[in-house]
Design an enzyme around this catalytic site. Sequence first.
Site, short mmCIF file in Angstrom:
data_model
loop_
_atom_site.label_atom_id
_atom_site.label_comp_id
_atom_site.label_asym_id
_atom_site.label_seq_id
_atom_site.Cartn_x
_atom_site.Cartn_y
_atom_site.Cartn_z
N THR A 164 34.19 29.19 1.46
CA THR A 164 33.59 29.94 0.35
C THR A 164 32.53 30.89 0.94
O THR A 164 32.89 31.97 1.39
CB THR A 164 32.95 29.01 -0.71
OG1 THR A 164 32.02 28.13 -0.08
CG2 THR A 164 34.02 28.19 -1.41
N LYS A 195 34.87 22.87 5.60
CA LYS A 195 34.11 23.97 5.01
C LYS A 195 32.81 23.38 4.45
O LYS A 195 32.74 22.19 4.12
CB LYS A 195 34.89 24.70 3.94
CG LYS A 195 35.19 23.99 2.66
CD LYS A 195 34.18 24.01 1.57
CE LYS A 195 33.48 25.31 1.36
NZ LYS A 195 32.48 25.16 0.25
N THR A 197 29.22 20.01 -1.61
CA THR A 197 30.14 21.15 -1.48
C THR A 197 30.66 21.27 -0.09
O THR A 197 30.49 22.26 0.60
CB THR A 197 29.58 22.50 -1.88
OG1 THR A 197 29.05 22.37 -3.17
CG2 THR A 197 30.66 23.58 -1.93
N GLU A 234 23.80 28.34 4.30
CA GLU A 234 23.64 29.69 3.77
C GLU A 234 22.37 30.36 4.32
O GLU A 234 21.28 29.83 4.17
CB GLU A 234 23.62 29.66 2.24
CG GLU A 234 25.03 29.51 1.69
CD GLU A 234 25.08 29.13 0.23
OE1 GLU A 234 24.02 28.83 -0.33
OE2 GLU A 234 26.18 29.14 -0.34
N ASN A 251 21.89 33.10 -2.76
CA ASN A 251 21.94 32.22 -3.91
C ASN A 251 21.36 32.80 -5.18
O ASN A 251 21.55 32.26 -6.26
CB ASN A 251 21.28 30.89 -3.58
CG ASN A 251 22.19 30.06 -2.73
OD1 ASN A 251 23.30 29.74 -3.15
ND2 ASN A 251 21.77 29.76 -1.51
N THR A 256 27.72 36.70 -9.03
CA THR A 256 27.94 38.10 -9.41
C THR A 256 28.52 38.93 -8.27
O THR A 256 28.64 38.47 -7.17
CB THR A 256 26.62 38.72 -9.88
OG1 THR A 256 25.61 38.42 -8.91
CG2 THR A 256 26.21 38.15 -11.19
#
Lengths: 412, 412
Positions: free
Chosen positions: A160, A186, A197, A284, A407, A412
């Site tokens: 992702t 992942k 996740t 991230e 984040n 969007t």
Amino acid sequence: MINTEASTAITKIENGNIASPKGYIVGGLHCGLKRKRHDLAWLYSVVPAKAAAVYTTNVFQAAPLKVTQDSIQQNGFIQGVIVNSGNANACTGETGLKNAYIMREWYANKIGSTPEDVVVLSTGVIGEQLNMEKLNEGINRIEIAENDSSVENFEKAILTTDTFRKSACVQVEINGHIITIGGAAKGSGMIKPNMATMLGFITTDANISQEALQYCLKTVTNDSFNMITVDGDTSTNDTVVLLANGLAGNVEWTLQDEAAIKLFQSALKEVCQSLAKQIARDGEGATKLLEVEVKGAVIKEDAEKIAKSIVGSSLVKTAVYGCDANWGRIICAAGYSGATTIDPNNITVFIGPHKVVENGVPHPFSEEEATSYLANEKIQLTVDLNGGDKTATAWGCDLSYDYVRINASYRT
Amino acid sequence: MINTEASTAITKIENGNIASPKGYIVGGLHCGLKRKRHDLAWLYSVVPAKAAAVYTTNVFQAAPLKVTQDSIQQNGFIQGVIVNSGNANACTGETGLKNAYIMREWYANKIGSTPEDVVVLSTGVIGEQLNMEKLNEGINRIEIAENDSSVENFEKAILTTDTFRKSACVQVEINGHIITIGGAAKGSGMIKPNMATMLGFITTDANISQEALQYCLKTVTNDSFNMITVDGDTSTNDTVVLLANGLAGNVEWTLQDEAAIKLFQSALKEVCQSLAKQIARDGEGATKLLEVEVKGAVIKEDAEKIAKSIVGSSLVKTAVYGCDANWGRIICAAGYSGATTIDPNNITVFIGPHKVVENGVPHPFSEEEATSYLANEKIQLTVDLNGGDKTATAWGCDLSYDYVRINASYRT
């Protein structure tokens, strides 16, 4: 290509991956759940494999986890794995659950197995129904040809917000048989102790009882996937699946075969820790891998609590990002970890090779050297409680501007 | 100047503060622990006051906390409070403890009390010894003149990375006596449930037994200071001190005076919740105050766990920062909160007035309107578990680029 470490019989296979063990074929493609990138991955074992799995502890378990648990509970054999990214199929109610079962059936039809021999995994946005038309079209396009794995496509299709593919592979000789264990994973944001996740896929050609397989996965997960954190959030979809198809030809090991199981466990741990570290490094916005080792604990649970508390502290993570040798935040995070066997006057802290705290008070060190150490891409923090002989290691990453950027605008 | 709310006998005093109750004199000055800004604050009660306090749960309690506990345990009376910012006097060993006792003695000499009637609080960098020369010089310069409080100087001198001063004041009539409760606080980063790098100072002119005072502070803290979080880190120095000097003239209340205690508790809660919200709003880098209300819980502990889990989630906080109506993250955080009485199929979620989840699945809402709501400076999230009648509210803030900027370079 093969690096043998003298200290162990376990050999790391440099370019090995999830398709390296005998009898596994994998691939991936783009079916339209994501705009451009690959979003559908599949795995096929040429013979049914024994299967084990561990799942998220989040109360809101996503639909695919229920389907996967259902499949594994049937008879413990799995022949196919179907995975989509871009949509987590979580918080999707009855429709979501029905869709996950349909997804399982479509892939079972494709590989000619029964639905109960297929597991389903999903990752991505929460609360939207899967686009079943696109998924159906994607599954229809899967072509399974022996000896024709596209590992890169598999590894890409499960991602992702990850920035790189994650794989690992080791070999170990057990009772004269060469056993291979491979894996892909992942992860990225929303990862914390107790798996979040995060999807992990491990394959092996060992022949091992389902009970022993589940035991090995569970214990090894506690020392690998459960010791990583990116942001302290735990997702609805975390799953690690382990398949063992027995094609290495050994006589089946059960929990009674202690020596073989122990060696297999060690090899499995190599793969799982390697994947866990890759996930932590790819948190991230991360610019650094953070490893926290806690030593000298009276009880292992306290070592684990402290290691996780430090690696998960936003203040430690921002200090690591900013190359600030702020040992006070390390001490603080140890102090509020919930560990009850810390003696504040007996704690030693190292930032890399630099001792910064001794007996709970500052130890003189060169700020310049410590700052320069913190500019590395892999940072090691060590806390010695000087109380016992229990240890634990946790992995995470720094907290950067990019974490916020990613984040603040994920959907969007 | 006085706003009376019809629904309650408690009156909020608009410009009231820590020096509003009778008999308190406060001030602050710059002594050089910080480079430029005020760093030494003091409070004096014209008569010895009964005192109560609550402290951080961090294992590594800083030296001043030990001194403060020592003072309060002597006879429960306190006449003076001395506070420095710029240096937390934490992880400073025997020298640090000795220095905290010296600091107490110097201020006791200044106000003509015994050392046991003075409490000491410190906030700032960890692991450095106090500069006692500057501190001594600063305490020498304190001038206490009746009716000559400089509240602004007090409120400024307790701050670290705070961006604004925090104060609150209410009045309540109990059995014919007007009781005033005032307060000041600092906080900002490293704040989480169970109080962290947070100092709170509450004064009242009520006459109340020490036992009842401690009871009121402890219960009210659970619904106010312990329900805020900025980054999940808990500091070594958190303390809330409450002084009651009895100058309102009421006959002393004990725990047996249930009606009076209950009303006093409600008034105290107004002050503590106001300060707690100001602290949350001023979280490092915060652009918004985040309020999470959990309703319909079977047990209160679960309501608290869920509210804190959501308000502390980095993913929820970044979504709020980015005006992203990402209810999936709210659900996720509820799911990993550790609460055991959630029924995933029965949960309702509101972002402001917009219902976004019903029965655990998405409820149709206007993205545009929700995004526009999230642009407000105060954001309310509501989770209804539809299971019982227990509620809890937690306060926090969004997670912005500035949080990373501030904390990547705090010491430098």
